[in-house]
Design a protein around this motif. Structure first.
Motif, PDB file in Angstrom:
ATOM      1  N   TRP A  46      91.720 -18.443  25.017  1.00  0.00           N
ATOM      2  CA  TRP A  46      91.997 -18.779  23.824  1.00  0.00           C
ATOM      3  C   TRP A  46      91.835 -20.223  23.307  1.00  0.00           C
ATOM      4  CZ3 TRP A  46      96.923 -20.924  21.510  1.00  0.00           C
ATOM      5  CH2 TRP A  46      96.800 -21.028  20.309  1.00  0.00           C
ATOM      6  N   ILE A  51      87.926 -16.893  22.798  1.00  0.00           N
ATOM      7  CA  ILE A  51      88.260 -15.572  22.476  1.00  0.00           C
ATOM      8  C   ILE A  51      89.387 -15.814  21.169  1.00  0.00           C
ATOM      9  CG2 ILE A  51      90.265 -15.436  24.094  1.00  0.00           C
ATOM     10  CD1 ILE A  51      89.947 -12.559  24.521  1.00  0.00           C
ATOM     11  N   ASP A  54      93.705 -13.005  17.839  1.00  0.00           N
ATOM     12  CA  ASP A  54      93.949 -11.561  17.624  1.00  0.00           C
ATOM     13  C   ASP A  54      93.257 -10.613  18.935  1.00  0.00           C
ATOM     14  OD1 ASP A  54      95.217 -11.963  15.422  1.00  0.00           O
ATOM     15  OD2 ASP A  54      93.581 -11.447  13.957  1.00  0.00           O
ATOM     16  N   ARG A  55      92.140 -10.930  19.097  1.00  0.00           N
ATOM     17  CA  ARG A  55      91.665 -10.258  20.330  1.00  0.00           C
ATOM     18  C   ARG A  55      92.354 -10.653  21.716  1.00  0.00           C
ATOM     19  NH1 ARG A  55      89.180  -6.174  22.306  1.00  0.00           N
ATOM     20  NH2 ARG A  55      87.908  -6.332  24.137  1.00  0.00           N
ATOM     21  N   ARG A  57      95.627 -11.039  21.925  1.00  0.00           N
ATOM     22  CA  ARG A  57      96.869 -10.249  21.750  1.00  0.00           C
ATOM     23  C   ARG A  57      96.557  -8.805  21.816  1.00  0.00           C
ATOM     24  NH1 ARG A  57      98.872 -12.922  16.059  1.00  0.00           N
ATOM     25  NH2 ARG A  57     100.063 -14.855  17.105  1.00  0.00           N
ATOM     26  N   HIS A  58      95.555  -8.358  21.297  1.00  0.00           N
ATOM     27  CA  HIS A  58      95.096  -6.750  21.492  1.00  0.00           C
ATOM     28  C   HIS A  58      94.986  -6.646  22.948  1.00  0.00           C
ATOM     29  CE1 HIS A  58      93.616  -2.810  20.428  1.00  0.00           C
ATOM     30  NE2 HIS A  58      92.369  -3.352  21.439  1.00  0.00           N
ATOM     31  N   LEU A  59      94.311  -7.312  23.738  1.00  0.00           N
ATOM     32  CA  LEU A  59      94.032  -7.094  25.109  1.00  0.00           C
ATOM     33  C   LEU A  59      95.279  -7.241  25.883  1.00  0.00           C
ATOM     34  CD1 LEU A  59      90.704  -9.564  25.744  1.00  0.00           C
ATOM     35  CD2 LEU A  59      91.000  -6.982  25.686  1.00  0.00           C
TER      36      LEU A  59
END
Length: 74
Positions: A46, A51, A54-55, A57-59
């Motif tokens: 990040w 990346i 939001d991606r 966090r989702h992972l």
């Protein structure tokens, strides 16, 4: 790996296991080490811009759910 962060993760996993929100058979030390490594890796990605937040966090949410066999309290 940050030993303090891993220690905190391990304690949180133990506490969650004790109240029943994490599967009873979860190895807190191993899970904490894996999740700490994931947090550090996603953080680096990040910060480097490779990346979106939001991606990441989702992972992380998906990995926590899978790793800990997390349950929801009603």
């Amino acid at each position: 790996m940050d030993p303090l962060l891993e220690y905190r993760h391990r304690n949180l996993i133990r506490q969650a296991r004790d109240v029943g929100t994490v599967a009873a058979d979860v190895d807190d030390a191993a899970a904490a080490e894996r999740l700490t490594a994931l947090v550090e890796g996603l953080s680096e990605r990040w910060h480097s811009g490779s990346i979106p937040l939001d991606r990441a966090r989702h992972l992380l949410v998906d990995a926590i759910t899978i790793e800990l066999g997390a349950t929801t309290q009603q």
